[in-house]
Design a protein around this motif. Sequence first.
Motif, PDB file in Angstrom:
ATOM      1  N   ALA A 206      36.612 -38.868 -14.110  1.00 19.52           N
ATOM      2  CA  ALA A 206      36.439 -39.227 -15.479  1.00 19.52           C
ATOM      3  C   ALA A 206      35.163 -39.981 -15.902  1.00 19.52           C
ATOM      4  O   ALA A 206      34.940 -40.749 -14.805  1.00 19.52           O
ATOM      5  CB  ALA A 206      37.642 -40.087 -15.881  1.00 19.52           C
ATOM      6  N   ASP A 207      34.595 -39.453 -16.881  1.00 18.96           N
ATOM      7  CA  ASP A 207      33.726 -40.160 -17.214  1.00 18.96           C
ATOM      8  C   ASP A 207      33.613 -41.660 -17.694  1.00 18.96           C
ATOM      9  O   ASP A 207      34.680 -42.113 -17.738  1.00 18.96           O
ATOM     10  CB  ASP A 207      32.491 -39.187 -18.040  1.00 18.96           C
ATOM     11  CG  ASP A 207      33.161 -39.402 -19.789  1.00 18.96           C
ATOM     12  OD1 ASP A 207      33.794 -40.423 -20.140  1.00 18.96           O
ATOM     13  OD2 ASP A 207      32.911 -38.559 -20.399  1.00 18.96           O
ATOM     14  N   GLU A 208      32.476 -42.266 -17.809  1.00 13.54           N
ATOM     15  CA  GLU A 208      32.559 -43.783 -18.182  1.00 13.54           C
ATOM     16  C   GLU A 208      33.147 -44.219 -19.398  1.00 13.54           C
ATOM     17  O   GLU A 208      34.069 -45.031 -19.470  1.00 13.54           O
ATOM     18  CB  GLU A 208      31.217 -44.448 -18.106  1.00 13.54           C
ATOM     19  CG  GLU A 208      30.803 -45.810 -17.934  1.00 13.54           C
ATOM     20  CD  GLU A 208      31.590 -46.266 -16.347  1.00 13.54           C
ATOM     21  OE1 GLU A 208      31.463 -45.188 -15.588  1.00 13.54           O
ATOM     22  OE2 GLU A 208      31.955 -47.354 -16.364  1.00 13.54           O
ATOM     23  N   ASN A 209      32.942 -43.371 -20.534  1.00  7.58           N
ATOM     24  CA  ASN A 209      33.599 -43.505 -21.812  1.00  7.58           C
ATOM     25  C   ASN A 209      35.073 -43.469 -21.522  1.00  7.58           C
ATOM     26  O   ASN A 209      35.945 -44.333 -22.179  1.00  7.58           O
ATOM     27  CB  ASN A 209      33.205 -42.630 -22.558  1.00  7.58           C
ATOM     28  CG  ASN A 209      33.875 -42.726 -24.158  1.00  7.58           C
ATOM     29  OD1 ASN A 209      34.263 -43.890 -24.396  1.00  7.58           O
ATOM     30  ND2 ASN A 209      34.280 -41.589 -24.634  1.00  7.58           N
ATOM     31  N   TYR A 210      35.574 -42.384 -20.910  1.00  3.26           N
ATOM     32  CA  TYR A 210      37.177 -42.289 -20.719  1.00  3.26           C
ATOM     33  C   TYR A 210      37.742 -43.355 -19.878  1.00  3.26           C
ATOM     34  O   TYR A 210      38.684 -43.912 -20.051  1.00  3.26           O
ATOM     35  CB  TYR A 210      37.303 -41.150 -20.121  1.00  3.26           C
ATOM     36  CG  TYR A 210      37.533 -39.708 -21.274  1.00  3.26           C
ATOM     37  CD1 TYR A 210      36.654 -39.798 -22.008  1.00  3.26           C
ATOM     38  CD2 TYR A 210      38.343 -38.774 -20.837  1.00  3.26           C
ATOM     39  CE1 TYR A 210      36.710 -38.666 -23.002  1.00  3.26           C
ATOM     40  CE2 TYR A 210      38.416 -37.563 -21.756  1.00  3.26           C
ATOM     41  CZ  TYR A 210      37.590 -37.626 -22.937  1.00  3.26           C
ATOM     42  OH  TYR A 210      37.509 -36.566 -23.704  1.00  3.26           O
ATOM     43  N   LEU A 211      36.932 -43.854 -18.752  1.00  3.37           N
ATOM     44  CA  LEU A 211      37.315 -44.783 -17.897  1.00  3.37           C
ATOM     45  C   LEU A 211      37.522 -46.076 -18.737  1.00  3.37           C
ATOM     46  O   LEU A 211      38.422 -46.801 -18.347  1.00  3.37           O
ATOM     47  CB  LEU A 211      36.234 -44.919 -16.702  1.00  3.37           C
ATOM     48  CG  LEU A 211      36.894 -45.643 -15.467  1.00  3.37           C
ATOM     49  CD1 LEU A 211      38.144 -44.925 -15.063  1.00  3.37           C
ATOM     50  CD2 LEU A 211      35.738 -45.494 -14.491  1.00  3.37           C
ATOM     51  N   ASN A 212      36.610 -46.519 -19.708  1.00  4.29           N
ATOM     52  CA  ASN A 212      36.750 -47.429 -20.240  1.00  4.29           C
ATOM     53  C   ASN A 212      38.008 -47.625 -21.188  1.00  4.29           C
ATOM     54  O   ASN A 212      38.842 -48.451 -21.499  1.00  4.29           O
ATOM     55  CB  ASN A 212      35.425 -47.883 -21.341  1.00  4.29           C
ATOM     56  CG  ASN A 212      34.226 -48.023 -20.381  1.00  4.29           C
ATOM     57  OD1 ASN A 212      34.441 -48.641 -19.522  1.00  4.29           O
ATOM     58  ND2 ASN A 212      33.178 -47.977 -21.079  1.00  4.29           N
ATOM     59  N   LYS A 213      38.210 -46.516 -21.791  1.00  5.49           N
ATOM     60  CA  LYS A 213      39.335 -46.101 -22.723  1.00  5.49           C
ATOM     61  C   LYS A 213      40.762 -46.525 -21.783  1.00  5.49           C
ATOM     62  O   LYS A 213      41.682 -46.976 -22.266  1.00  5.49           O
ATOM     63  CB  LYS A 213      39.559 -44.919 -23.376  1.00  5.49           C
ATOM     64  CG  LYS A 213      38.341 -44.736 -24.373  1.00  5.49           C
ATOM     65  CD  LYS A 213      38.546 -45.470 -25.576  1.00  5.49           C
ATOM     66  CE  LYS A 213      37.339 -44.902 -26.338  1.00  5.49           C
ATOM     67  NZ  LYS A 213      37.353 -45.895 -27.562  1.00  5.49           N
ATOM     68  N   PHE A 214      40.842 -45.970 -20.549  1.00  5.76           N
ATOM     69  CA  PHE A 214      41.830 -45.876 -19.767  1.00  5.76           C
ATOM     70  C   PHE A 214      42.020 -47.447 -19.487  1.00  5.76           C
ATOM     71  O   PHE A 214      43.061 -47.614 -19.214  1.00  5.76           O
ATOM     72  CB  PHE A 214      41.753 -44.966 -18.542  1.00  5.76           C
ATOM     73  CG  PHE A 214      42.243 -43.660 -18.671  1.00  5.76           C
ATOM     74  CD1 PHE A 214      43.441 -43.359 -19.006  1.00  5.76           C
ATOM     75  CD2 PHE A 214      41.175 -42.492 -18.600  1.00  5.76           C
ATOM     76  CE1 PHE A 214      43.748 -41.922 -19.128  1.00  5.76           C
ATOM     77  CE2 PHE A 214      41.630 -41.151 -18.496  1.00  5.76           C
ATOM     78  CZ  PHE A 214      42.724 -40.832 -18.897  1.00  5.76           C
ATOM     79  N   THR A 215      41.069 -47.911 -19.167  1.00  9.46           N
ATOM     80  CA  THR A 215      41.148 -49.357 -18.870  1.00  9.46           C
ATOM     81  C   THR A 215      41.718 -50.371 -19.924  1.00  9.46           C
ATOM     82  O   THR A 215      42.472 -51.106 -19.684  1.00  9.46           O
ATOM     83  CB  THR A 215      39.475 -49.897 -18.422  1.00  9.46           C
ATOM     84  OG1 THR A 215      39.053 -49.408 -17.451  1.00  9.46           O
ATOM     85  CG2 THR A 215      39.886 -51.409 -18.026  1.00  9.46           C
ATOM     86  N   GLU A 216      41.250 -50.019 -20.992  1.00  9.23           N
ATOM     87  CA  GLU A 216      42.034 -50.779 -22.294  1.00  9.23           C
ATOM     88  C   GLU A 216      43.231 -50.315 -22.301  1.00  9.23           C
ATOM     89  O   GLU A 216      44.092 -51.197 -22.706  1.00  9.23           O
ATOM     90  CB  GLU A 216      41.161 -50.268 -23.484  1.00  9.23           C
ATOM     91  CG  GLU A 216      41.116 -51.414 -24.559  1.00  9.23           C
ATOM     92  CD  GLU A 216      40.084 -51.023 -26.049  1.00  9.23           C
ATOM     93  OE1 GLU A 216      39.161 -50.103 -25.656  1.00  9.23           O
ATOM     94  OE2 GLU A 216      40.595 -51.257 -26.940  1.00  9.23           O
TER      95      GLU A 216
END
Length: 302
Positions: A206-216
């Motif tokens: 997953a790209d960084e933007n998606y990874l951030n959303k998954f983290t949130e």
Amino acid sequence: MPAKEVNNINSSELYPSFLVKEVNNNIKYYANKYRESPPVLREAMKYTLTCGGKRFRPVLCLLTARSLGKDYRMVIPTACAIEFIHTYSLIHDDLPSIDNDDFRRGKPSCHRKFGEDIAILTGDALLTEAFNIVLKYQVADDRLKIKVLSEISDASGASGMVAGQVADVYYTGKRIDKNKLEYIHRNKTGRLITASVRCGAILCKADENYLNKFTEYSENIGFAFQIIDDILDIASDKKITLGEKDNYSGKKRNTFPDMWGLEKSRKIAEEKINNAITVIKSIDIDYEWLVKIAKFLLTRKA
Ligand code: GRG
């Protein structure tokens, strides 16, 4: 005010039983691998790994991969490794020197069945073997494997789950503020839940933007998970009542309902679930099950 999303939840099929089966089969497979180990260790590992549990963390890992359009089976070793770590943490948490719990998942806890010495060592073995499972069985580029191992060790180590547990033990019986309570639970419970989702996403590139959303998403559900756990403890036969001493340590453990009261705690959990749902719906993935499992947290009874 609770947003629409978490009102009128239909609790049927909010939890993916097809993935629980998959996790159970694979955990059993790994649990049978320790033929060279001393029989008592082998038995204790198998007993604790296969005596129930929701499999919430590995299921989240599989659902994350699935949401990205990947075959969820590709992340099974990592998902199982995380369940090994969760199982170790429960064994150690139940020990007489920590929570002194005689039962876990309705069965005698590991130290009650095998003795305290074997329980400590079983936890140690499960923690170590978790890393071995990723190393030996997770199919991925070395770079991704290292990322996954780093996620799991950060989440479970001295700045993660163990840190949260130490703070929990240290502050038991002492009054603490909201920030300390959140620190305890973010680390003790939240970090491994977040690692489960992030590892699924990392292995699927997953790209960084998606990874951030998954983290949130995962941080919100981790927080809600712990609040609901505290609420369930009050309702359960542990008979921990608001403002009274916890049965096991003889001292008062710090909980969300003690800090905010039951009603406000529940509202905060609902808000966190709504946040999780909003953020996961903001990315272009197949989010249906990630939304369902978030809603499940508000209906769970154990
Ligand atoms: C001993 C290093 C160490 C850490 C312990 C996880 C933990 C930290 C302690 C467990 C005690 C506890 C009840 C924590 C509250 C949240 C939690 C992790 C509950 C149990 O997890 P579930 O509900 O359990 O996923 P199942 O049985 O479904 O796997």
